[in-house]
Design a protein around this motif. Structure first.
Motif, PDB file in Angstrom:
ATOM      1  N   ALA B 163       0.892  -1.228   0.097  1.00 17.80           N
ATOM      2  CA  ALA B 163       0.046   0.111   0.022  1.00 17.80           C
ATOM      3  C   ALA B 163       0.877   1.350  -0.237  1.00 17.80           C
ATOM      4  CB  ALA B 163      -0.799  -0.006   1.293  1.00 17.80           C
ATOM      5  N   LEU B 168      -1.762  -1.735   5.697  1.00 21.18           N
ATOM      6  CA  LEU B 168      -2.330  -2.989   5.806  1.00 21.18           C
ATOM      7  C   LEU B 168      -2.309  -3.707   7.040  1.00 21.18           C
ATOM      8  CD1 LEU B 168      -0.326  -3.955   2.564  1.00 21.18           C
ATOM      9  CD2 LEU B 168      -2.822  -3.332   2.720  1.00 21.18           C
ATOM     10  N   TYR B 185       2.515  -6.530   2.949  1.00 20.07           N
ATOM     11  CA  TYR B 185       2.108  -7.576   3.546  1.00 20.07           C
ATOM     12  C   TYR B 185       2.521  -8.908   2.623  1.00 20.07           C
ATOM     13  CZ  TYR B 185      -0.806 -11.115   5.652  1.00 20.07           C
ATOM     14  OH  TYR B 185      -1.059 -12.462   6.336  1.00 20.07           O
ATOM     15  N   VAL B 204      -6.464  -9.313   3.640  1.00 13.87           N
ATOM     16  CA  VAL B 204      -5.766  -8.271   4.128  1.00 13.87           C
ATOM     17  C   VAL B 204      -6.673  -7.246   4.305  1.00 13.87           C
ATOM     18  CG1 VAL B 204      -4.373  -7.970   2.158  1.00 13.87           C
ATOM     19  CG2 VAL B 204      -3.562  -7.165   4.298  1.00 13.87           C
ATOM     20  N   TRP B 206      -7.117  -2.809   4.175  1.00 14.88           N
ATOM     21  CA  TRP B 206      -6.542  -1.558   4.154  1.00 14.88           C
ATOM     22  C   TRP B 206      -7.229  -0.727   4.988  1.00 14.88           C
ATOM     23  CZ3 TRP B 206      -8.222   2.900   2.061  1.00 14.88           C
ATOM     24  CH2 TRP B 206      -7.221   3.950   1.859  1.00 14.88           C
ATOM     25  N   ILE B 216      -2.713   0.209  -4.146  1.00 13.74           N
ATOM     26  CA  ILE B 216      -2.392  -0.863  -3.685  1.00 13.74           C
ATOM     27  C   ILE B 216      -2.093  -1.676  -4.804  1.00 13.74           C
ATOM     28  CG2 ILE B 216      -3.230  -2.814  -2.455  1.00 13.74           C
ATOM     29  CD1 ILE B 216      -4.894  -1.336  -0.663  1.00 13.74           C
TER      30      ILE B 216
END
Lengths: 169, 246
Positions: B163, B168, B185, B204, B206, B216
């Motif tokens: 990101a 994240l 990540y 995951v 954000w 992203i």
């Protein structure tokens, strides 16, 4: 190996007993520390319980490959964890793995000094007795690539051990 | 490599008994928790069935005058003049069979589930954003979810989510634990492409922080080489965040 119930949520204890040493060895080999390997060990088997509640394994080989893959993944995540890399400098890490003889210590330390891609293949081949085809499946590599890594890994290990013997079979 | 030395190392690298015992205990506790969750789900469905049953009973009560009376308002009777109640009507109507499907509260009347998790966009077969929009006021999720579906044919051995702004995090739904991953990540539930090994998925989240927009980047690697990449652009509009492919 005797085939156990493949719907495994009912025999997690037996599975832990069966694969404990394998998972622990792989974790130690990847992170180089007994304490950290213990964390990974627990994480792997807790994931196993969660996974096995919802999925069935097709065979014992499937289960073993799953455990190896998850151990490798957990070890990788452990190293890439931002918290870990920021809080424990590499040079300050205590290995925590001690062997009775010099020969074992030398071999283990030489293995640990190898790049990860060689170390993993050598470990799975020599310590877990996986064939090159099985290693290829677990690591998403073609068997030829596995054999190449084995050869190069052995060469590097030989150099690191300064003339030590590396017989393959 | 000397086989004898290997065997000696293996012998000395056995999992400590205390660790095995502790893990068995934790595994048993985990199993109980998982079982507890199943029970909760069953209870949840049970409550829905009970609610549906009460609705059906209410409908029956309200419909009773129509079921026991003919169109001209006279009670329906059998040959001996008894009033027929519900399923005992003379046409052989055997009663109601009520099937209740567990569906979100927003299920529509046409039988189709109007899910609020309509998939906004797909990145090939592997990455998706399960929420149509995200607001920081939402308490049901810690951030905008990005789910990486790992299909059997997934070739990558590593997937990284990056990101450029915001952060994240991962969220363990069972324990409620949120782990901050920062700007990057690494998806760790990557399975082999061997069909015998199951596919999985990982989500995951954000979190925007102060960011009004973000990009992203999801990148797949195989054998340490980049094999594919996708970008998701997130922008804020009227207090909500929306994701779209770049």
């Amino acid at each position: 190996m005797e085939t156990q119930s493949l719907r495994t949520d009912d025999c997690a204890e037996e599975i832990i007993e069966t694969y404990a040493d394998m998972v622990y060895r792989i974790a130690v080999s990847r992170v180089g520390s007994a304490t950290d390997a213990e964390d990974i060990f627990q994480e792997v088997f807790l994931r196993y319980v969660r996974y096995a509640c919802r999925h069935a394994f097709e065979s014992e080989e499937h289960r073993r490959a799953w455990l190896i893959r998850v151990t490798l993944n957990c070890s990788k995540t452990f190293w890439s964890s931002a918290w870990r890399s920021k809080t424990v400098p590499l040079e300050e890490r205590d290995c925590g793995v001690q062997f009775a003889g010099n020969e074992q210590s030398e071999l283990f330390e030489s293995l640990q000094a190898l790049p990860e891609k060689y170390r993993t293949v050598l470990h799975l081949f020599y310590f877990e007795d996986l064939t090159t085809e099985e290693i290829g499946k677990v690591l998403h590599l073609k068997p030829t690539a596995v054999r190449m890594r084995l050869t190069r890994g052995r060469e590097r290990l030989r150099e690191a051990m300064k003339g030590g013997c590396c017989n393959e079979s | 490599m000397n086989r004898k030395t290997v065997e000696e190392i293996k012998e000395q690298l056995r999992a400590p008994d205390a660790l095995v015992k502790r893990t068995k205990y934790l595994a048993a506790a985990q199993r109980e928790r998982t079982g507890g969750r199943t029970d909760a789900r069953v209870r949840h469905i049970g409550r829905r069935v009970a609610l549906a049953g009460m609705c059906a009973a209410l409908a029956m009560v309200l419909a009773m005058p129509y079921l026991t009376h003919s169109n001209d308002g006279r009670p329906i009777t059998n040959g001996s003049g008894q009033v027929v109640q519900g399923s005992e009507n003379p046409d052989g109507f055997a009663g109601f069979e009520l099937t209740v499907l567990a569906a979100p509260a927003s299920a529509g009347t046409d039988g189709k589930v109007q899910t609020n998790e309509a998939r906004l966009s797909k990145l090939g077969p592997t990455v998706e954003i399960p929420l149509a929009d995200y607001s920081q006021l939402m308490s049901s999720v810690p951030g905008l979810p990005i789910t990486i579906e790992l299909m059997d044919e997934t070739q990558a051995d590593e997937i990284r989510v990056r990101a450029e702004s915001g952060s994240l995090m991962t969220w363990d739904i069972e324990s409620g634990t949120i782990d901050q991953a920062g700007g990057e990540y690494v998806v760790h539930e990557v399975w082999t492409n061997d069909p015998k090994l199951a596919a999985g998925s990982e989500t995951v989240y954000w979190g925007p922080g102060d960011a009004e927009e973000a990009v992203i980047v999801v990148t797949a690697y195989q054998d340490e080489k980049e094999v594919g990449s996708q970008k998701i652009r997130i922008h804020k509009e009227n207090g909500k965040y929306y994701g779209s492919l770049v």
